[in-house]
Every structure is written in C-alpha cells, then in structure tokens.
Enzyme design. Structure first.
Site, PDB file in Angstrom:
ATOM      1  N   GLU A 213      -5.632   5.110  11.881  1.00 18.57           N
ATOM      2  CA  GLU A 213      -5.323   6.525  11.691  1.00 18.57           C
ATOM      3  C   GLU A 213      -6.399   7.302  11.228  1.00 18.57           C
ATOM      4  OE1 GLU A 213      -1.266   7.855  10.095  1.00 18.57           O
ATOM      5  OE2 GLU A 213      -2.666   8.705   8.664  1.00 18.57           O
TER       6      GLU A 213
ATOM      7  N   GLY B 172       1.306   8.201   8.947  1.00 21.37           N
ATOM      8  CA  GLY B 172       1.298   7.134   9.736  1.00 21.37           C
ATOM      9  C   GLY B 172       1.732   5.849   9.320  1.00 21.37           C
TER      10      GLY B 172
ATOM     11  N   VAL C 212       4.112   4.520  -3.777  1.00 26.44           N
ATOM     12  CA  VAL C 212       4.721   5.247  -5.070  1.00 26.44           C
ATOM     13  C   VAL C 212       5.531   4.298  -5.782  1.00 26.44           C
ATOM     14  CG1 VAL C 212       5.504   7.133  -6.339  1.00 26.44           C
ATOM     15  CG2 VAL C 212       4.286   7.563  -4.133  1.00 26.44           C
TER      16      VAL C 212
ATOM     17  N   GLY D 279      -5.290   2.324   4.928  1.00 28.23           N
ATOM     18  CA  GLY D 279      -4.855   3.608   4.427  1.00 28.23           C
ATOM     19  C   GLY D 279      -5.936   4.259   3.457  1.00 28.23           C
ATOM     20  N   ILE D 280      -5.552   5.305   2.638  1.00 26.96           N
ATOM     21  CA  ILE D 280      -6.377   5.887   1.897  1.00 26.96           C
ATOM     22  C   ILE D 280      -6.175   5.547   0.462  1.00 26.96           C
ATOM     23  CG2 ILE D 280      -5.016   8.138   1.377  1.00 26.96           C
ATOM     24  CD1 ILE D 280      -7.608   9.899   1.555  1.00 26.96           C
ATOM     25  N   GLY D 281      -7.287   5.500  -0.489  1.00 28.58           N
ATOM     26  CA  GLY D 281      -7.042   5.008  -1.820  1.00 28.58           C
ATOM     27  C   GLY D 281      -7.904   3.805  -2.364  1.00 28.58           C
ATOM     28  N   GLY D 282      -7.819   3.702  -3.469  1.00 30.89           N
ATOM     29  CA  GLY D 282      -8.687   2.628  -4.074  1.00 30.89           C
ATOM     30  C   GLY D 282      -8.426   1.289  -3.749  1.00 30.89           C
ATOM     31  N   MET D 283      -7.125   0.977  -3.626  1.00 30.82           N
ATOM     32  CA  MET D 283      -6.779  -0.602  -2.925  1.00 30.82           C
ATOM     33  C   MET D 283      -7.498  -0.857  -1.461  1.00 30.82           C
ATOM     34  SD  MET D 283      -5.467  -3.135  -1.616  1.00 30.82           S
ATOM     35  CE  MET D 283      -4.556  -2.226  -0.391  1.00 30.82           C
TER      36      MET D 283
END
Length: 445
Positions: free
Chosen positions: A243, A341, A318, A218-222
């Site tokens: 995705e 997704g 979140v 997925g998207i993001g820092g981790m």
C-alpha cells in the site's frame, strides 16, 4: 487548440481558485503528500467569507492553513480518511473527524457515497503529451476525477514522475483549472527509530521468510527494522506489493534482495499506491521502471494481492486480546490512525498460496504516569476499534515469541497469546482467561 494553449487558458492563481469555493462545499485534497499548499493558503485567506466548508484529506503531512485559520470550527471542518499525528492534533481541537474506511473501498466511497464539489491535488508538471503525473499519490484519485464538479491541479516541480500501473495521472482535457504552485519540497518522514524490541520481533519474522517471497510492509519502527535486516540478509528474488512504499523498499532493492522476478503479476516491479519517506525515496521513484503506481482498489484488493504466491504482510498493532482480535488504530475511543489497508493485507496474505500475515507489537508500553501496561489483554479496551477480526488474524508476534491463531480454539488462543505476553502479566491474564471460560484446567502455566 495546442496543449500549451489549453494550459494557458486553464491557468489561474491560487486566490482565483479559492474564490470558487462556496459555503457548504465539500473539498477533497490530494492524498497524503499530494495535498495542495498554495490553494490551502489562499483558502485560509477566505476564512471570514465562508461557513460550513468540509475538507477531506488523508495521512496529512502539511499543516492546513485553512483549518488552522478557524480555531472554532465554524468555517472549516476537517475530515480524514486516515489519521496522522497532525490529524490527531486537529481532532483534539474538536472540529476534525475520522472517516471509517477499508482502504481498498475508498474509490467507491467517493464515486457513490461522498459528494465532491472541488478536488484539488498537487502533481508533476504537464508532460509533452498533456499528462500531469500524480507521482507519490495515486490512492482514490481516479474516483474523484470522475465525480468532482471541479478538478484543480496544483503543479509542483518537486514531484517525481512515477510509472504505472494505471490511475497515476490526469490529462489536461479532464482538468478544469491549473495553479502553478509554490514548488515547495515534499514533506519527509525519516525512517522510524529501531528499538531492541523491534529488532527482536523482526528477527523472528525474518526467520519465517524465504527466497521469492513478496513483501508488504506497514509503517513504523518494526517494519523499518525488518526492511534493513532483509537488505543485510542473503534472501533473494523478493517481490514488492504494498500500500505504502517507504525507504525500506529502496534498501531491499539496492542491496539486490528485491527484483520481483518471481511475481505472477507486475513481474519485475513493486506495485504501490502512495509513498511517504525521505527525498531518497522520492528520487528512487522518479522515472524508475521498477515501480508501478496503482489505485488502491488494485493494490489492496484481496483477489489481486492474494493471487501472488508467498505474500508476506507485516503490520503493527496497538493491542491484541486473548481471542485474537486486533486493535491497530485506536486507544479506547481515541482515534490514533485508521483501518487503512491492514485488514486488506491480512486477508490477502492468507488467500495467497504460501502466504503469511504477521501482526507485530511490543508486549508492553508505558502510560503517561510511567506505569508498564500489557498490550496483550483479556479483551480489547472498551471503545477500542477491532481492525482485524479474530477469524482473520494469523501470526501475532511480540519480543517473547510468535503464535499462529489460524485453526486454534479459544483455549488454544488464550494459551498461545499469554505465552508471548510479558511474563509480568501472564498470571493475571490466566486468571482473566479462566473467568471468561477460555482456559482449560490442563493448560500450561
């Protein structure tokens, strides 16, 4: 008629295209980076002539001059399949709205449920066979092509030509009008900054990975941290089926970690449906036979992704409650992103032989007043959206540990999830679990 003759006969200016829009029309912009620029600017010029025009988009990265020309929302309504920071800002103005969706179902939505008067998208210039390549965005475009009353292509020479798959382009025979756009560079999303918490979480996930795994990020820092760590690891023969493709996949490929040779489908290729990253990523996609662009109802189909052995999916959240419910898209009733997704890949990973799904989140955050709050909660914040149901959640990971929810009763979930919460909040969570009847007297403290 030759292809070039067809091209010339269908070529119009952005202003001419915008004049075709009527009050009450539904307009669909290309997904994410494919949203039109010249057409949108020309539509803004018509603000005073129109009322009740509805624009649909998703993961917006370019400010819409049309929407911003109408601060009262009387002329244009903004509807988004998935919120970006820009979409959140528009929603705060009161005339932009989220469209709930499960991303894999999006092509069917536009085929069966949503009218489309005009579909306008950016694409690469026409090739010698008459095709315009969608490059960085495939998504649900084939459904729009089948349903829209008018199809307008806005040509951008900066778009990479990306191999398929299928659904990755359109032939001039299916195009009604062509705008030679402003050829503006694609928006870039630099890799997210990586915190110590991100690294701690990514380290735990990396320890669960094996040679030959197939990765969705997925998207993001981790996820970005994990991609970098994989590139620096000794893992080999990894595959990619995702995705969104981001720069971290470039890292893994160029480091020799990802070759896709153990995948049962799309062997030797990364399958994806849209891209968002830096120019380095867009250059990597251009004419690269290692990547394959597909519609989202292929990449995100649980029966497709789940047919790949050892599928590893990594996504953010979140908040997570003690029942194992995951909210990954809202803060109470305030929409932050979207279902996207995530649920598709959580289900697909468990369907995959040897598959693993990881929901990753920091144990705490600071509110606007600077107070530390727990992301592990007794129940999801009132109004919060359940992205992943408790029955679908597998691994939940914070910087304090990892817990597998599968097969665990409510008291086991409460104990396990409290065990990976921030220590400051554990006693309070135990008290709430006792009040909810999901804490055994013999449970550990």
């Amino acid at each position: 008629m030759s292809l070039q003759d067809q091209y010339r006969s269908k070529r119009i200016t952005a202003r001419e295209a915008a004049r075709m829009v009527k009050s009450g029309d539904w307009i669909e912009y290309g997904f994410c980076l494919a949203a039109p620029r010249a057409f949108d600017a020309a539509l803004a010029e018509r603000c005073d002539d129109l009322t009740d025009v509805h624009i649909r988009a998703g993961v917006s990265v370019y400010p819409s001059l049309a929407f911003e020309s109408d601060p009262t929302g009387e002329r244009f309504t903004w509807n988004s399949w998935h919120f970006s920071g820009l979409d959140r800002r528009y929603a705060s103005q009161g005339s932009a709205f989220y469209i709930p969706m499960r991303f894999r179902e999006l092509p069917r939505y536009v085929l069966e449920n949503q009218p489309t008067d005009v579909f306008v998208t950016q694409a690469a210039p026409m090739d010698r066979y008459g095709f315009f390549n969608f490059g960085v965005s495939n998504s649900h475009h084939y459904g729009l092509i089948a349903r829209a009353k008018k199809i307008i292509i806005e040509v951008n020479e900066h778009f990479p030509r990306v191999h398929g798959g299928h659904g990755h382009g359109i032939h001039i025979d299916q195009v009604d009008h062509i705008i030679e756009g402003d050829n503006l560079p694609l928006a870039e999303l630099p890799p997210a900054s990586v915190s110590d918490v991100d690294k701690a979480i990514a380290t735990q996930v990396l320890a669960k990975m094996h040679d030959g795994d197939c990765v969705q990020l997925g998207i993001g820092g981790m996820p970005n941290a994990l991609g970098r760590m994989i590139a620096e690891s000794d893992l080999k023969d990894l595959g990619g089926h995702t995705e969104m493709i981001a720069d971290s996949f470039v890292d893994m490929f160029q480091a020799g970690r990802m070759n896709g040779l153990r995948k049962a489908i799309d062997r030797g290729r990364i399958a994806f449906t849209f891209a968002l990253g830096t120019k380095r990523l867009y250059d990597f996609l251009d004419e690269n036979p290692f990547v394959a662009s597909y519609p989202v109802d292929y990449t995100n189909a649980t029966e497709v992704a789940g047919s790949i052995d050892n599928l590893v999916t990594i996504n953010n959240a979140v908040e997570v409650d003690l029942f194992g419910q995951v909210c990954a898209e809202s803060s109470g009733t305030r929409q932050i992103s979207g279902t996207g997704g995530q649920l598709d890949f959580v289900i697909a990973a468990y369907r995959s032989k040897g598959g693993r799904s990881f929901i990753c989140l920091s144990s705490t955050y600071r509110d606007k007043a600077g107070n530390i709050k727990s992301r592990i909660l007794p129940t999801i914040t009132p109004g919060g959206i359940i992205t992943d149901t408790r029955a679908t959640t597998m691994y939940v990971v914070t910087e304090y540990g990892m817990f597998n929810c599968k097969g665990q009763s409510t008291w086991q979930r409460a104990e396990g999830l409290i065990g990976i919460a921030h220590p400051q909040f554990r006693e309070e969570l135990i008290s709430k679990a006792e009040a909810m009847g999901i804490w055994r007297r013999s449970n550990k403290r």
